[in-house]
Design a protein around this motif. Structure first.
Motif, PDB file in Angstrom:
ATOM      1  N   ALA A 149       0.824  -1.200   0.000  1.00 14.83           N
ATOM      2  CA  ALA A 149       0.000   0.000   0.000  1.00 14.83           C
ATOM      3  C   ALA A 149       0.863   1.257   0.000  1.00 14.83           C
ATOM      4  N   ARG A 152       2.214   1.960  -3.457  1.00 18.39           N
ATOM      5  CA  ARG A 152       1.236   2.528  -4.368  1.00 18.39           C
ATOM      6  C   ARG A 152       0.942   3.985  -4.033  1.00 18.39           C
ATOM      7  N   VAL A 153       0.852   4.288  -2.760  1.00 18.04           N
ATOM      8  CA  VAL A 153       0.528   5.656  -2.332  1.00 18.04           C
ATOM      9  C   VAL A 153       1.684   6.603  -2.616  1.00 18.04           C
ATOM     10  N   LEU A 156       1.443   9.322  -5.301  1.00 21.79           N
ATOM     11  CA  LEU A 156       0.508  10.440  -5.174  1.00 21.79           C
ATOM     12  C   LEU A 156       1.229  11.708  -4.756  1.00 21.79           C
ATOM     13  N   ARG A 161      -2.409  12.635  -1.180  1.00 19.25           N
ATOM     14  CA  ARG A 161      -2.301  11.777   0.013  1.00 19.25           C
ATOM     15  C   ARG A 161      -3.155  12.334   1.144  1.00 19.25           C
ATOM     16  N   LEU A 164      -6.666  11.385   0.369  1.00 21.37           N
ATOM     17  CA  LEU A 164      -6.805   9.943   0.571  1.00 21.37           C
ATOM     18  C   LEU A 164      -6.932   9.607   2.050  1.00 21.37           C
ATOM     19  N   ILE A 194      -7.318  10.225  -7.658  1.00 24.78           N
ATOM     20  CA  ILE A 194      -6.714   9.250  -6.748  1.00 24.78           C
ATOM     21  C   ILE A 194      -7.128   7.833  -7.111  1.00 24.78           C
ATOM     22  N   LYS A 197      -5.211   6.768 -10.206  1.00 23.02           N
ATOM     23  CA  LYS A 197      -3.795   6.511  -9.960  1.00 23.02           C
ATOM     24  C   LYS A 197      -3.565   5.222  -9.176  1.00 23.02           C
ATOM     25  N   LEU A 198      -4.455   4.944  -8.229  1.00 25.16           N
ATOM     26  CA  LEU A 198      -4.282   3.772  -7.374  1.00 25.16           C
ATOM     27  C   LEU A 198      -4.897   2.514  -7.982  1.00 25.16           C
ATOM     28  N   CYS A 200      -8.100   1.873  -7.997  1.00 28.61           N
ATOM     29  CA  CYS A 200      -9.209   1.480  -7.121  1.00 28.61           C
ATOM     30  C   CYS A 200     -10.539   1.709  -7.841  1.00 28.61           C
ATOM     31  N   ALA A 206     -10.174   2.593  -1.848  1.00 28.85           N
ATOM     32  CA  ALA A 206      -9.172   3.616  -1.580  1.00 28.85           C
ATOM     33  C   ALA A 206      -8.998   3.825  -0.075  1.00 28.85           C
ATOM     34  N   LEU A 209      -6.923   1.085   1.340  1.00 26.42           N
ATOM     35  CA  LEU A 209      -5.535   1.275   0.966  1.00 26.42           C
ATOM     36  C   LEU A 209      -4.890   2.343   1.845  1.00 26.42           C
TER      37      LEU A 209
END
Length: 215
Positions: A149, A152-153, A156, A161, A164, A194, A197-198, A200, A206, A209
């Motif tokens: 996780a 992946r984050v 951002l 972030r 998120l 978001i 990009k992730l 999700c 999300a 995550l």
């Protein structure tokens, strides 16, 4: 116009929901059902966009009706509306293709927001239900998921972030915007970015995550 079917075994509850929804210019309550079986029949007859389903009802409960509606009227989006926010109900509703889960103590504006989101093809969970699902699922996740996780984050921006992290708290776009002094529309744009990009599919993924990443 968003065509809605309201399903609840209590006439006063149905009347209250109808009053709230019809106060919106873009929503029309076209039918009411007292149980899941009636809901399936009326959804077929009225070409509805969104079906609101209570969970505990006679003849057929809301979760059973949701599964049948997915087969019989696949174009209709289903929102579970209930006082029962247990983890099992939330997970089953989402796992079987529901468009969202809304608690009956939600504000009227949230009910309207949820119907609009469902009609637009988005998943909607009330903030309380989101927190419940995230807390329940995150508790059983292995430490290895946290590393993935965080990886992946890392892609951002700092602002993404921050947004998120607020999703991880179960905040709506409006509440998140108020927290960080940003308009609801801007938060919505950030959320869409978001999710893309992730990789999700929805806010709940999300949020999970975010928790795994320690946000």
């Amino acid at each position: 116009m968003i065509r809605v079917l309201v399903t609840d075994d209590e006439p006063l509850i149905r009347a209250g929901i109808r009053m709230i929804l019809t106060s919106a210019d873009d929503i029309d309550v076209v039918a009411e059902a007292a149980n899941g079986r009636e809901a399936i029949e009326l959804a077929r007859a009225h070409a509805v966009d969104v079906v609101l389903l209570d969970i505990q009802m006679p003849v057929m409960d809301g979760l059973a009706a949701q599964a049948e509606l997915r087969r019989a009227v696949p174009e209709a989006r289903v929102l579970i509306l209930t006082t029962f926010g247990e983890r099992e109900n939330v997970l089953r509703a989402l796992g079987e293709g529901g468009a969202g889960f809304l608690l009956k103590d939600s504000a009227p504006a949230e009910l309207i927001r949820a119907v609009r989101a469902a009609a637009a093809g988005d998943a909607y969970l009330s903030p309380g239900a989101t927190r419940h699902v995230v807390d329940s699922l995150s508790s059983g996740r292995a430490a290895a998921r946290g590393e993935e996780a965080r990886r992946r984050v890392a892609g951002l921006t700092a602002r993404e972030r921050e947004v998120l992290a607020l999703l991880g708290e179960g905040l709506s776009n409006a509440d998140a915007g108020a927290r960080i002094h940003m308009s609801e529309a801007t938060v919505k744009t950030y959320v869409s970015r978001i999710l893309a990009k992730l990789g999700c599919e929805n806010r709940v993924q999300a949020a999970l995550l975010a928790r795994d990443a320690g946000l």
